[in-house]
Motif scaffolding. Structure first.
Motif, PDB file in Angstrom:
ATOM      1  N   ALA A  30       0.819  -1.214   0.000  1.00 51.06           N
ATOM      2  CA  ALA A  30       0.000   0.000   0.000  1.00 51.06           C
ATOM      3  C   ALA A  30       0.852   1.263   0.000  1.00 51.06           C
ATOM      4  N   TYR A  31       2.114   1.132   0.396  1.00 55.47           N
ATOM      5  CA  TYR A  31       3.006   2.299   0.472  1.00 55.47           C
ATOM      6  C   TYR A  31       3.379   2.835  -0.910  1.00 55.47           C
ATOM      7  N   VAL A  32       3.179   2.035  -1.974  1.00 52.32           N
ATOM      8  CA  VAL A  32       3.629   2.441  -3.306  1.00 52.32           C
ATOM      9  C   VAL A  32       2.909   3.704  -3.756  1.00 52.32           C
ATOM     10  N   SER A  33       1.576   3.719  -3.659  1.00 52.31           N
ATOM     11  CA  SER A  33       0.823   4.895  -4.086  1.00 52.31           C
ATOM     12  C   SER A  33       1.120   6.103  -3.203  1.00 52.31           C
ATOM     13  N   GLU A  34       1.331   5.862  -1.911  1.00 54.10           N
ATOM     14  CA  GLU A  34       1.657   6.964  -1.007  1.00 54.10           C
ATOM     15  C   GLU A  34       3.035   7.544  -1.327  1.00 54.10           C
ATOM     16  N   THR A  35       3.945   6.694  -1.749  1.00 56.20           N
ATOM     17  CA  THR A  35       5.278   7.169  -2.124  1.00 56.20           C
ATOM     18  C   THR A  35       5.206   8.063  -3.349  1.00 56.20           C
ATOM     19  N   VAL A  36       4.417   7.673  -4.338  1.00 57.55           N
ATOM     20  CA  VAL A  36       4.254   8.492  -5.540  1.00 57.55           C
ATOM     21  C   VAL A  36       3.611   9.834  -5.188  1.00 57.55           C
ATOM     22  N   PHE A  37       2.583   9.803  -4.333  1.00 62.31           N
ATOM     23  CA  PHE A  37       1.929  11.047  -3.937  1.00 62.31           C
ATOM     24  C   PHE A  37       2.895  11.955  -3.174  1.00 62.31           C
ATOM     25  N   THR A  38       3.697  11.382  -2.275  1.00 66.17           N
ATOM     26  CA  THR A  38       4.667  12.170  -1.527  1.00 66.17           C
ATOM     27  C   THR A  38       5.681  12.821  -2.451  1.00 66.17           C
ATOM     28  N   PHE A  39       6.089  12.091  -3.481  1.00 61.76           N
ATOM     29  CA  PHE A  39       7.023  12.646  -4.464  1.00 61.76           C
ATOM     30  C   PHE A  39       6.410  13.842  -5.182  1.00 61.76           C
ATOM     31  N   ILE A  40       5.154  13.725  -5.609  1.00 64.41           N
ATOM     32  CA  ILE A  40       4.481  14.833  -6.285  1.00 64.41           C
ATOM     33  C   ILE A  40       4.348  16.031  -5.353  1.00 64.41           C
ATOM     34  N   PHE A  41       3.946  15.766  -4.122  1.00 61.27           N
ATOM     35  CA  PHE A  41       3.720  16.841  -3.155  1.00 61.27           C
ATOM     36  C   PHE A  41       5.019  17.592  -2.860  1.00 61.27           C
ATOM     37  N   LEU A  42       6.068  16.874  -2.516  1.00 61.16           N
ATOM     38  CA  LEU A  42       7.325  17.518  -2.148  1.00 61.16           C
ATOM     39  C   LEU A  42       7.968  18.211  -3.342  1.00 61.16           C
ATOM     40  N   SER A  43       7.854  17.626  -4.518  1.00 59.32           N
ATOM     41  CA  SER A  43       8.424  18.256  -5.714  1.00 59.32           C
ATOM     42  C   SER A  43       7.767  19.597  -5.988  1.00 59.32           C
ATOM     43  N   PHE A  44       6.449  19.649  -5.851  1.00 64.40           N
ATOM     44  CA  PHE A  44       5.759  20.914  -6.105  1.00 64.40           C
ATOM     45  C   PHE A  44       6.119  21.959  -5.050  1.00 64.40           C
ATOM     46  N   VAL A  45       6.164  21.552  -3.787  1.00 62.21           N
ATOM     47  CA  VAL A  45       6.515  22.496  -2.724  1.00 62.21           C
ATOM     48  C   VAL A  45       7.906  23.083  -2.962  1.00 62.21           C
ATOM     49  N   LEU A  46       8.865  22.235  -3.307  1.00 61.39           N
ATOM     50  CA  LEU A  46      10.215  22.725  -3.574  1.00 61.39           C
ATOM     51  C   LEU A  46      10.234  23.662  -4.771  1.00 61.39           C
ATOM     52  N   TRP A  47       9.441  23.350  -5.797  1.00 61.61           N
ATOM     53  CA  TRP A  47       9.398  24.232  -6.971  1.00 61.61           C
ATOM     54  C   TRP A  47       8.860  25.612  -6.619  1.00 61.61           C
ATOM     55  N   THR A  48       7.868  25.700  -5.759  1.00 58.63           N
ATOM     56  CA  THR A  48       7.304  27.006  -5.398  1.00 58.63           C
ATOM     57  C   THR A  48       8.296  27.878  -4.645  1.00 58.63           C
ATOM     58  N   PHE A  49       9.334  27.271  -4.060  1.00 58.58           N
ATOM     59  CA  PHE A  49      10.345  28.047  -3.334  1.00 58.58           C
ATOM     60  C   PHE A  49      11.626  28.231  -4.147  1.00 58.58           C
ATOM     61  N   HIS A  50      11.619  27.838  -5.414  1.00 53.79           N
ATOM     62  CA  HIS A  50      12.837  27.987  -6.211  1.00 53.79           C
ATOM     63  C   HIS A  50      13.232  29.434  -6.458  1.00 53.79           C
ATOM     64  N   PRO A  51      12.319  30.434  -6.437  1.00 51.48           N
ATOM     65  CA  PRO A  51      12.778  31.814  -6.632  1.00 51.48           C
ATOM     66  C   PRO A  51      13.785  32.290  -5.590  1.00 51.48           C
ATOM     67  N   PHE A  52      13.841  31.637  -4.429  1.00 50.71           N
ATOM     68  CA  PHE A  52      14.804  32.036  -3.413  1.00 50.71           C
ATOM     69  C   PHE A  52      16.230  31.623  -3.792  1.00 50.71           C
ATOM     70  N   ILE A  53      16.360  30.671  -4.704  1.00 56.60           N
ATOM     71  CA  ILE A  53      17.679  30.125  -5.025  1.00 56.60           C
ATOM     72  C   ILE A  53      18.129  30.500  -6.432  1.00 56.60           C
ATOM     73  N   PHE A  54      17.248  30.313  -7.417  1.00 51.18           N
ATOM     74  CA  PHE A  54      17.645  30.460  -8.811  1.00 51.18           C
ATOM     75  C   PHE A  54      17.364  31.861  -9.335  1.00 51.18           C
ATOM     76  N   LYS A  55      18.163  32.271 -10.326  1.00 52.20           N
ATOM     77  CA  LYS A  55      17.913  33.559 -10.970  1.00 52.20           C
ATOM     78  C   LYS A  55      16.712  33.486 -11.907  1.00 52.20           C
ATOM     79  N   THR A  56      16.549  32.355 -12.574  1.00 51.32           N
ATOM     80  CA  THR A  56      15.403  32.184 -13.456  1.00 51.32           C
ATOM     81  C   THR A  56      14.167  31.968 -12.617  1.00 51.32           C
TER      82      THR A  56
END
Length: 308
Positions: A77-103
């Motif tokens: 059952a952890y497989v689907s939760e792992t995929v969801f966690t990956f999507i969630f964390l990836s999006f959160v990190l992307w929303t904070f990329h302006p603090f690091i990258f120039k683009t």
């Protein structure tokens, strides 16, 4: 080598400091929307916990997806939760990329205001739906004979108001439509509009499709829960997004904060010398017509403090 590392570290620190100042000012202007969205997330959690008290286990309903997809089993059952966690964390990190990258194409506070508005609208419809009709949960802990299928009555209000992670993972009754799909589709649609990498967009949509199949194969939702989420979330995001104001364009190097009088006069002189009539404010803060950005673009946002 150490001099180069020190110089780049200093530039990165300046960029983070400048972006933090900008985002703090935006948060001061929009804190009510952010706080309201977070409170609605908590209310949605309470509603999901409340329906668990009235859930009654029963035979699993006939489902086409259950016939077509092999059952992963409780141990996977952890497989689907792992995929969801990956999507969630990836999006959160992307929303904070302006603090690091120039683009940078987005403002972190403004993008989360939009995301929270999408989530609140979808979750409001979800609560209305699963309180209208309670289906017997197909998940393993929601079936007949499981002690977690129905919650005992709370001894005090605090027990009901306190949402534990275990209660989120082992909920029953909040089926139509899938909350995992709400978050995933909102995140992917947001990146589809404001992201810049076409390959990542294609991978994101493929990942959501895979997650949909894994949710059904894990027997966490019926197929109808996933299907309803696909068209409901997309329609809600489409119509809500049309009602929201377009986010400011960032790739032209325009700061969100008001410019000083000297800087504005200098821009006016430059525009007059170049023969470009018009209001410099309109030129500097022009919004996108449709909120879309060029695919794989290399537009750079010039930080205000880089030249200091």
């Amino acid at each position: 080598m150490s001099l180069y590392i020190g110089r780049e570290t200093f530039k990165l620190w300046k960029r983070i400091s400048a972006e933090t100042t900008t985002e703090v000012n935006l948060l001061a202007e929009n804190w009510k929307y952010v706080l309201g969205g977070l409170i609605c997330q908590y209310m949605h959690g309470l509603a999901a916990r409340g329906v668990h008290y009235i859930h009654r286990p029963g035979p699993t309903l006939q489902d086409t997806g259950f016939f077509l997809l092999p059952e992963l089993g409780e141990e996977r059952a952890y497989v689907s939760e792992t995929v969801f966690t990956f999507i969630f964390l990836s999006f959160v990190l992307w929303t904070f990329h302006p603090f690091i990258f120039k683009t940078k194409k987005i403002y972190t506070v403004l993008i989360w205001c939009r995301v929270l508005s999408f989530l609140v609208a979808c979750q409001f419809l979800r609560v209305l739906t699963f309180y209208s009709t309670q289906l017997p949960g197909p998940n393993y802990h929601c079936r007949e004979g499981s002690r977690l299928a129905t919650l005992p009555r709370p001894d005090n209000p605090l027990e009901f108001l306190l949402i534990m992670p275990r209660g989120v993972l082992y909920g029953c009754g909040d089926l139509i439509f899938s909350s995992h799909m709400i978050f995933s589709l909102v995140f992917v649609r947001t990146y589809q509009k404001y992201g810049t990498r076409r390959f990542i967009k294609q991978c994101a949509w493929l990942t959501v499709v895979i997650q949909s199949l894994l949710i059904i194969a894990s027997r966490k939702h019926y197929t109808v829960d996933v299907v309803v989420a696909w068209y409901t979330v997309n329609l809600v995001v489409f119509f809500v997004d049309r009602k929201l104001a377009d986010m400011p364009e960032r790739n032209i190097g325009a700061p969100i904060l008001p410019l000083s009088k000297d800087v504005r006069m200098k821009e006016e002189n430059i525009k007059l010398v170049n023969g470009n009539p018009g209001d410099p404010v309109d030129w500097r803060l022009r919004n996108q017509a449709n909120g879309k950005v060029n695919e794989d673009s290399n537009g750079l946002h010039v930080d205000v403090l880089d030249g200091v």
